[in-house]
Design an enzyme around this catalytic site. Structure first.
Site, short mmCIF file in Angstrom:
data_model
loop_
_atom_site.label_atom_id
_atom_site.label_comp_id
_atom_site.label_asym_id
_atom_site.label_seq_id
_atom_site.Cartn_x
_atom_site.Cartn_y
_atom_site.Cartn_z
CG ASP A 234 26.58 -16.90 -22.43
OD1 ASP A 234 26.19 -15.91 -22.62
OD2 ASP A 234 27.88 -17.46 -22.60
CG ASP B 239 30.47 -15.31 -27.84
OD1 ASP B 239 30.62 -15.64 -29.04
OD2 ASP B 239 31.89 -15.07 -27.19
N1 PLP Z 1 27.59 -8.17 -26.84
C1 PLP Z 1 28.50 -8.21 -27.77
C2 PLP Z 1 28.63 -7.14 -28.84
C3 PLP Z 1 29.26 -9.21 -28.02
O1 PLP Z 1 29.98 -9.38 -29.17
C4 PLP Z 1 29.17 -10.55 -26.99
C5 PLP Z 1 29.88 -11.72 -27.21
O2 PLP Z 1 30.49 -11.90 -28.21
C6 PLP Z 1 28.28 -10.45 -26.16
C7 PLP Z 1 27.37 -9.22 -26.00
C8 PLP Z 1 28.00 -11.44 -25.13
O3 PLP Z 1 27.04 -12.24 -25.57
P1 PLP Z 1 26.67 -13.69 -24.57
O4 PLP Z 1 25.76 -13.09 -23.64
O5 PLP Z 1 26.13 -14.47 -25.57
O6 PLP Z 1 27.98 -14.20 -24.12
CA CA Z 2 29.25 -15.72 -22.88
#
Ligand code: PLP
Ligand code: CA
Length: 304
Positions: free
Chosen positions: A27, A29
């Protein structure tokens, strides 16, 4: 492994696990970075895995940017070897779904950022033009005649008119209802949050009385996209590393992958333990197989 089961692992245990797996799904973020800041040590970990010949892919529910932007971001943050074909975003997978699974004929009405539209464009999927008349309302605007899908993603320029138009298109039972992801909210620094696309999808589910098909994690479709592009991938050889129980751990569990929770993001180990002790067996799908404080805990495993 004797050390499998919702507990923190360290040292030799991490080394054994990393040696046993040959395919790593990260993943983004909360695991690799927080917004524009890389998690300390993450670049070293990813670079080391790639140099050791492990397969590494990134699985993000963030639909706001095209994949090229992720390659640039990885490079900017010191991840030296990450290429386009390692990036699986919910926008890219939505484009593949529309093109290859439902083979959509007609236009797609998009609620989302420019990056989502760019991914669709790249896949040759026509989108309804954005409204540019500032005086347009649902009473006087034009509706496109051939909308075959509504796709909802994160939209920081959401308007009531977009929701209203989408509600109208969804009256047609032949018009598909898709969501890039179902994330409820995202953490920002300083205790603030952003409402996620799940909250926009929920508004349209109420208005239309329908349920959206979710493309991103925890849906299996993202793993199908990965499997179709990396032949011979064996779920038993994979490790899904994420920070959110309800998306990442459930995704891994849905796809038959071992899962690892990192504590650098949204979910806490106590929440995982609560799910584990729940009488409701469906809650057990949120429970990680392994837990680490941060993926930087992998680093000692790379030392000779
Ligand atoms: N969608 C948006 C708009 C976001 O800002 C984030 C995280 O900052 C995510 C989804 C989730 O991302 P990930 O699946 O990489 O945690
Ligand atoms: Ca995440």
């Amino acid at each position: 492994f004797a050390f499998k089961g919702c507990q923190k692992i360290r040292g030799a245990q991490i080394r054994v696990l990393l040696e046993a797996k040959d395919f790593f799904l990260f993943d983004c973020d909360g695991v690799i970075w927080h917004g524009e800041n890389a998690i300390t040590g993450a670049a070293k970990v990813v670079n080391a895995l790639i140099r050791r010949g492990k397969n590494v892919v990134f699985v993000t529910n963030n639909s706001t940017r095209p994949r090229e932007n992720y390659v640039n971001k990885f490079t900017r943050l010191g991840f030296t070897d990450v290429m386009l074909d390692q990036i699986f975003s919910s926008s890219y997978c939505s484009a593949l779904y529309l093109r290859d699974v439902v083979k959509v004929r007609g236009q797609v009405f998009v609620i989302g950022c420019e990056g989502l539209r760019l991914e669709l464009l790249e896949a040759g999927i026509p989108c309804v033009e954005e409204e540019d008349d500032p005086d347009a309302t649902i009473y006087n605007c034009a509706l496109a005649p051939d909308v075959k899908a509504v796709l909802v993603g994160h939209d920081d320029k959401l308007t009531f008119l977009k929701l209203a138009k989408a509600s109208c298109y969804l009256r047609d039972p032949e018009c598909l209802f898709l969501a890039t992801d179902n994330d409820p909210w995202h953490p920002l620094s300083g205790g603030r949050i952003l409402p996620g696309s799940g909250s926009l999808t929920a508004a349209l589910e109420v208005a239309s009385g329908r349920k959206a098909t979710v493309i991103g994690k925890p849906s299996r479709f993202m793993f199908e996209c990965i499997s179709s592009q990396f032949s011979g991938i064996d779920p038993a050889q994979c490790l899904m590393v994420g920070d959110r129980l309800e998306t990442d751990m459930l995704f891994g569990s849905n796809c038959g992958l071992d899962t690892m929770l990192t504590l650098t993001g949204v979910s806490q180990i106590e929440e995982a333990q609560e799910y584990r002790s729940s009488d409701l067996t469906t809650n057990h799908s949120y429970v990680p197989d392994y837990v680490v404080d941060t993926i930087a805990d992998f680093l000692p495993a790379f030392e000779e």
